[in-house]
Design a protein around this motif. Structure first.
Motif, mmCIF file in Angstrom:
data_model
loop_
_atom_site.group_PDB
_atom_site.id
_atom_site.type_symbol
_atom_site.label_atom_id
_atom_site.label_comp_id
_atom_site.label_asym_id
_atom_site.label_seq_id
_atom_site.Cartn_x
_atom_site.Cartn_y
_atom_site.Cartn_z
ATOM 1 N N MET A 1 35.826 69.197 73.712
ATOM 2 C CA MET A 1 35.751 68.078 72.799
ATOM 3 C C MET A 1 34.364 67.443 72.936
ATOM 4 N N THR A 2 33.749 67.154 71.807
ATOM 5 C CA THR A 2 32.430 66.542 71.786
ATOM 6 C C THR A 2 32.556 65.046 72.078
ATOM 7 N N GLU B 1 31.939 61.105 71.940
ATOM 8 C CA GLU B 1 31.493 60.222 70.866
ATOM 9 C C GLU B 1 30.087 59.725 71.176
ATOM 10 N N GLY C 1 36.059 60.289 64.890
ATOM 11 C CA GLY C 1 37.297 60.322 65.662
ATOM 12 C C GLY C 1 37.818 58.945 66.003
ATOM 13 N N ARG D 1 40.030 55.044 72.018
ATOM 14 C CA ARG D 1 40.120 55.701 73.326
ATOM 15 C C ARG D 1 39.197 55.068 74.346
#
Length: 90
Positions: free
Chosen positions: A1-2, A4, A79, A83
């Protein structure tokens, strides 16, 4: 996962993009904002974490309200953004 992107990088990219679209130089925008061209350059490159007052001054120098600038930067987030907030609160 890239991961943010950091807020300061998104902010800097947005400020540079707006300044270029307006055809303004670093010197012109910095003078109107009341800061040095070097400091504005560091903000645009994501190297400085400017205060809210500084962000508002640069936004105003570009003919934007702080709210307009924040919406433009937030529009570039990818996204779910909550989070990070949960991770910081943990």
């Amino acid at each position: 996962m890239t991961p943010e992107p950091l807020w300061r990088h998104l902010l800097g990219d947005q400020l540079r993009s707006i300044r270029h679209r307006r055809g303004d130089t670093l010197e012109e925008t910095a003078r109107r904002a009341g800061i040095s061209p070097q400091y504005l350059s560091e903000i645009e490159r994501g190297r400085k974490e400017p205060s809210s007052e500084m962000i508002a001054a640069v936004a105003g120098a570009l003919g934007l309200t702080l709210a307009e600038l924040i919406r433009a930067v937030a529009g570039n987030l990818r996204g779910p953004t909550c989070r990070a907030g949960y991770a910081l609160a943990a």
